[in-house]
Design an enzyme around this catalytic site. Structure first.
Site, PDB file in Angstrom:
ATOM      1  N   HIS A  16       3.242   5.305  -7.339  1.00  0.00           N
ATOM      2  CA  HIS A  16       2.064   5.891  -6.689  1.00  0.00           C
ATOM      3  C   HIS A  16       2.388   7.163  -5.909  1.00  0.00           C
ATOM      4  CE1 HIS A  16      -1.236   3.291  -7.536  1.00  0.00           C
ATOM      5  NE2 HIS A  16      -0.778   2.237  -6.915  1.00  0.00           N
ATOM      6  N   HIS A  39       5.897  -0.307  -8.535  1.00  0.00           N
ATOM      7  CA  HIS A  39       4.485   0.099  -8.536  1.00  0.00           C
ATOM      8  C   HIS A  39       4.205   1.112  -7.412  1.00  0.00           C
ATOM      9  CE1 HIS A  39       0.074  -1.010  -9.020  1.00  0.00           C
ATOM     10  NE2 HIS A  39       0.065  -0.461  -7.817  1.00  0.00           N
ATOM     11  N   GLU A  40       4.626   0.758  -6.210  1.00  0.00           N
ATOM     12  CA  GLU A  40       4.301   1.636  -5.068  1.00  0.00           C
ATOM     13  C   GLU A  40       5.035   2.967  -5.161  1.00  0.00           C
ATOM     14  OE1 GLU A  40       1.795   0.604  -3.434  1.00  0.00           O
ATOM     15  OE2 GLU A  40       1.906  -1.399  -4.313  1.00  0.00           O
ATOM     16  N   GLU A  64      -4.109   3.231 -10.653  1.00  0.00           N
ATOM     17  CA  GLU A  64      -3.658   1.838 -10.703  1.00  0.00           C
ATOM     18  C   GLU A  64      -3.141   1.460 -12.091  1.00  0.00           C
ATOM     19  OE1 GLU A  64      -2.909   0.355  -8.240  1.00  0.00           O
ATOM     20  OE2 GLU A  64      -4.040   1.437  -6.720  1.00  0.00           O
ATOM     21  N   MET A 107       0.852  -1.187   0.000  1.00  0.00           N
ATOM     22  CA  MET A 107       0.000   0.000   0.000  1.00  0.00           C
ATOM     23  C   MET A 107       0.886   1.235   0.000  1.00  0.00           C
ATOM     24  SD  MET A 107      -2.945   1.377  -0.011  1.00  0.00           S
ATOM     25  CE  MET A 107      -3.114   3.158  -0.046  1.00  0.00           C
TER      26      MET A 107
HETATM   27 ZN   LIG Z   1      -1.523   0.350  -6.749  1.00  0.00          ZN
END
Ligand SMILES: [Zn+2]
Length: 1011
Positions: A427, A423-424, A446, A389
């Protein structure tokens, strides 16, 4: 992470909320009308009651003090009814009128916050008690009034609210005063409205637009035992159980930890103070500003710096006794990785720390926007509902996705872990800095983060060639399977209820989002795409954006180079419609036109329906086409397809030239050809495959198998096509092939003629398998796995997997030899990259002792990656007694970690010997499974997909229908999807199996063509 939504009214199309915050949130036509009605009634009520009011004034003053007392007690029904009843009785008609108005407006009955107020700053103080897993808090929220209202409506869930007070801030800017217009506001009543997870404070007087107020709420709550809100988990260190507590607020769980305006649009700043026992340390988004030890109780009070403006679901904190390692970027950002002390001392976090440092630099260069915070912590926790997350400045990962023991980890494990980190970190820009307005556009964050997994990994390891290659099989091919079902949904989908939000965290949001962004990036070209993204991030930083905001910036970037494409118009077709087209390209057959014309048509690709029956959907397709012959291929030409059927001019086309569409598979669609063209393409692949790019070779395989499966082309075409595989020396086409072959395997492995199929596959695999051989034994022999040639390793691994799973005898012998050696020497000399294959093959072929041996190793192994594959290997046994034992142990003991139980069931289902068992077990234990995982829909849908995808007989279809009827309520979209897949399986058997086996029975010449 990811989500999707729609709001009633203004946000349906997700337009422009970020720039006109107040208008778009507040002005919903229906609400406005209601406001007018309410006003009229209030005025009328007030006039009628004015006389009565004079008489009862004295009484009312006395009693209102009592309401304040009642009102400040918690417990909604008693408080609400008592206070309301009381006011009607005692304050006479004035309050009756007010109550009538209240009944009519009742903004807490709408699933979305009313938009009349905007939080600006949260002062949040928490005392965390790890002894009894509770915490108590005080929040003081600075609120700006946008539209006059008597109601403060915000979110709480599972919180026990203690005291509530509201003060008006004086006009002197910030400080509370008792000047006119400032001071304490009298509260009429306050109560929870659990249906919408809201808390309501009703005031006597209206809050005035443009004025600031302060809402103070104190509350108590539990540190949850489930993975939401502020929750706890444990691990063992030196045989001692230790606890930690951490938050997971996305998408709607911040309200479980403190009262807040828990929708992404309500960005605010946060100042957090955490009090806790000094044996723990605390972490949050920002660095600790001050840490004070209190003399009386010996507790520590950590105060964190104020955050930038951000959404509630990105706030995070943790209380743990982890240790860390740290590094620093050139621009002075401190990066720390926190984990269990033993993991830190073994260096298992060093890899993630190292790549994070490089990635921050990469994204800063790519986006041309600096990372916003002074620090970034990566926290490795033993339990988490998602892989990770992206909380701003405090990214939380489940241990398996961040800790790497390079000695025993395979390169695929390392790749997976790398991509989660990439990925994180992405973000921190797409998500934290610029946040989607509402969950309907969750794919905006996403999809980007998923796309950049490939781009960012290419930056770290250019030889892996992820974006051009692995993206195709793992994203494009994967999601087209799902999105080709009529039970699919548009990527932007309406979200009305809080409960709908979890539902939109699915592969459509992640993978289709990424595939569409990649298509767009290719149409625009890298420099313009990057320019548009930079402009988008700069325009919306610390704020929110909807998809149209992105399209506008990308269109502007295009126009700046004189290319006038309305990106919003094009992309709406792809984001607001479900599914994707199959584009059919054929040579012009008519005598009237010259041969350099081609005919292109599009239709909605569907597995389950008569292709001709659904003609309503159309797309704006950026189709690239090239013409080729035995020795060369032309440069590609971009053609926009807007209509059902179009005719286009192309270079010279002759009888022996073939057409190839969707060059390098950058487009999100399938391509079909006339049979003659398929034949020419297949001949080309057999004679000289290198003329066609690696990406297109993989694409042809995936398209051919899926077109055949859906009945668009004869079954022999894909089979003939993979006859070229002995000539194939690249990993990606093999990987595409193995994916479609395993799909088919699930359909066929319980049929009588199965060996026709497996023999055909083994025939294609044999020569390349023998040529590549097995990797040299033992860990560490090849040096650092980061340096190894990824493509070669992966190809070797793929071939071994195909050979062993389809029954190559030599492959079996090799696997058995490795396991025997391990048992007799107690030294594991199996190369890490193929351990999962060897373990699984060994368990399936060898006796029960091997199963026990692996079970023992599973318990004694400390490396998370190793544990995972040992557990999976246990599911490979063909002994149903052992499989049953494993299933029962998984669910009913704590021998298997809770988040791995679902994988055990799915893997048993992947084992042909375990399919019936997994399906039966799933139905029997559904109540338990649903209670445990039902709320985590992502896991639930993975489970349902995993235990049903191989069902393919009428009998099994009926069993599924019966199950859905009896117990399938509330399982979300997974069951209708499962039903459609199984119906497709049954239909394939009815319509196509005979033709499929018929071709395999015929003798074939060396080209794979029947004689
Ligand atoms: Zn994500």
């Amino acid at each position: 992470m990811g989500l999707n939504d729609s709001s009633p009214g203004a946000m349906r199309n997700g337009r422009g909320l970020s720039d006109q915050w107040a208008e778009s949130v507040v002005v919903r036509p229906r609400t406005t009308e209601r406001h007018i009605t309410v006003h009229k009634k209030l005025v009328l009520g007030f006039a009628l009651s004015i006389l009565t009011l004079i008489i009862v004034t004295a009484v009312a003053v006395v009693l209102s003090v009592r309401y304040e007392e009642c009102g400040t007690r918690d417990g909604p029904p008693e408080v609400g009814s008592r206070a309301a009843g009381g006011s009607a009785r005692l304050n006479g008609s004035r309050d009756r009128a007010t109550d009538r108005g209240e009944e009519e407006v009742q903004p807490w009955r709408t699933s979305r916050l009313p938009g009349t107020l905007r939080p600006r700053h949260y002062e949040l103080r928490l005392a965390v008690c790890m002894d009894n897993f509770t915490f108590s808090g005080d929040v003081s929220i600075e609120i700006e009034c946008v539209n006059a209202t008597r109601f403060i409506v915000l979110h709480t869930d599972r919180l026990e609210v203690d005291r509530v007070s509201v003060t008006a801030e004086g006009s002197g800017g910030g400080r509370l005063t008792n000047r006119p217009g400032g001071g304490v506001m009298r509260i009429h009543r306050h109560f929870a409205f659990p249906l919408n997870q809201m808390y309501v404070v009703v005031l006597h007087r209206e809050l005035k637009p443009m004025r600031l107020y302060r809402l103070n709420i104190s509350f108590d709550a539990a540190i949850e035992d489930e993975l939401l809100g502020f929750f706890r988990s444990s691990y063992t260190l030196h045989r001692e159980k230790r606890y930690l507590a951490v938050t997971q607020f996305s998408p709607i769980h911040a309200r479980k930890a403190f009262p807040c305006f828990d929708e992404p649009i309500y960005k605010a700043t946060f100042s957090l103070t955490l009090r806790h026992d000094p044996q723990y340390l605390s972490l949050s988004n920002m660095p600790v500003e001050s840490s004070v030890l209190t003399e009386e109780d010996g507790w520590v009070t950590d105060r964190f710096s104020r955050t930038p403006r951000m959404s509630t679901y990105y706030l995070a904190w943790a209380v743990c006794n982890f240790t860390y390692r740290e590094t620093q970027t050139d621009s002075g950002v401190t990066i720390r990785l926190y984990a269990r002390p033993d993991a830190i001392s073994s260096g298992a976090g060093d890899y993630a720390l190292h790549i994070t440092k490089r990635l921050l630099g990469f994204y800063q260069d790519y986006f041309q926007v600096q990372y916003s915070l002074p620090k970034l912590d990566l926290l490795a926790v033993p339990k988490h509902p998602y892989a990770a997350m992206e909380n701003w400045g405090l990214n939380v990962f489940v241990e398996q996705k961040i800790l790497l023991d390079a000695e025993v980890s395979s390169s695929s494990y390392q790749m997976e872990l790398t991509m989660v980190v990439v990925h994180e970190i992405c973000h921190q820009w797409f998500g934290d800095l610029v946040t989607p307005v509402w969950w309907e556009d969750v794919w905006l964050k996403e999809g980007f983060a998923h796309f950049f997994e490939y781009v960012g990994t290419d930056f770290l390891f250019p030889k892996w060639n992820m974006e051009k290659q692995r993206f195709l099989t793992d994203v494009l091919h994967e999601v087209m399977l799902l999105d080709g079902l009529s039970s699919s949904h548009p990527i932007s989908q309406e979200v009305q209820q809080a409960t709908d939000i979890d539902r939109v965290f699915d592969w459509i949001a992640y993978k289709k989002g990424a595939a569409l962004i990649r298509m767009l990036a290719n149409v625009m070209g890298q420099p313009l795409f990057q320019k548009g993204l930079n402009d988008y991030l700069l325009s919306h930083m610390y704020s929110n954006a909807a998809r149209d905001d992105l399209w506008n910036k990308l269109s502007q970037a295009m126009r700046s180079e004189g290319r006038d494409i309305d990106i919003g118009e094009m992309m709406d077709r792809w984001t607001l419609q479900m599914g994707y087209p199959v584009v059919t390209i054929s040579k012009n057959q008519s005598e009237q036109l010259p041969t350099h014309y081609i005919i292109v048509s599009q239709e909605h690709f569907l597995y389950g329906q008569d292709p001709r029956s659904n003609n309503s959907l159309q797309w704006q397709v950026p189709l690239t086409v090239a013409v080729g012959n035995a020795s060369m291929i032309s440069t590609e030409k971009l053609i926009w397809i807007n209509n059902k059927t179009e005719m286009h001019r192309i270079g010279e086309v002759h009888e022996n030239t073939w057409l190839l569409g969707n060059i390098n598979q950058t487009g999100y669609f399938r391509v079909n050809y006339d049979l003659q063209n398929w034949k020419l393409l297949i001949q080309q692949l057999h004679s000289n495959p290198q003329i066609i790019s690696i990406g297109n070779r993989a694409g042809l395989i995936d398209d051919a198998f899926n077109l055949a499966r859906a009945g668009y082309i004869p079954q022999n075409i894909p089979l003939q096509l993979i006859g070229y595989l002995p000539e194939e020396s690249s990993f990606l086409p093999w990987h595409a092939a193995s994916r479609v072959l395993y799909q088919l395997d699930k359909l066929l492995d319980r049929t009588d003629e199965y060996s026709l199929f497996s023999d055909y596959v083994l025939k294609q695999v044999a020569s390349r398998y023998h040529q590549m051989g097995w990797p040299s034994p033992g860990p560490g022999n090849e040096g650092n796995i980061l340096q190894a040639s990824y493509q070669t390793e992966e190809l070797q691994r793929e071939l071994i997997m195909l050979a062993c799973s389809f029954g190559n005898k030599q492959c079996h012998r090799q696997a058995v030899a490795y396991i025997s050696d391990w048992i007799s020497s107690n030294k594991n000399r199996i190369p890490p990259n193929i351990r999962d294959i060897v373990y699984c093959t060994g368990v399936s072929l060898m006796d029960e002792d091997v199963w026990e041996f692996i079970w023992m190793k599973f318990h004694s192994s400390g490396a998370v990656s190793e544990k995972k594959i040992l557990l999976e290997a246990l599911t490979c046994s063909d002994n149903t007694f052992l499989l049953n034992r494993l299933l029962n142990l998984s669910l009913s003991s704590d021998l298997v970690p809770e988040q791995d139980v679902i994988d055990v069931i799915i893997h048993v289902g992947r084992n042909p010997q375990g399919r019936d068992l997994a399906w039966k077990y799933f139905r029997e234990k559904w109540d338990i499974l649903n209670a445990r995982y039902g709320e985590a829909l992502f896991m639930n849908s993975k489970l349902i997909g995993g235990v049903t995808e191989f069902l393919n007989t009428e009998k099994e279809l009926n069993e599924l229908k019966e199950f859905i009827q009896n117990s399938g309520v509330g399982a979300g979209p997974a069951l209708p999807r499962a039903l459609e897949i199984v119906e497709g399986n049954v239909r394939w058997h009815r319509l196509h199996r005979r033709q499929f086996y018929q071709w395999l029975r015929k003798p074939q010449n060396s080209n794979g063509f029947n004689g």
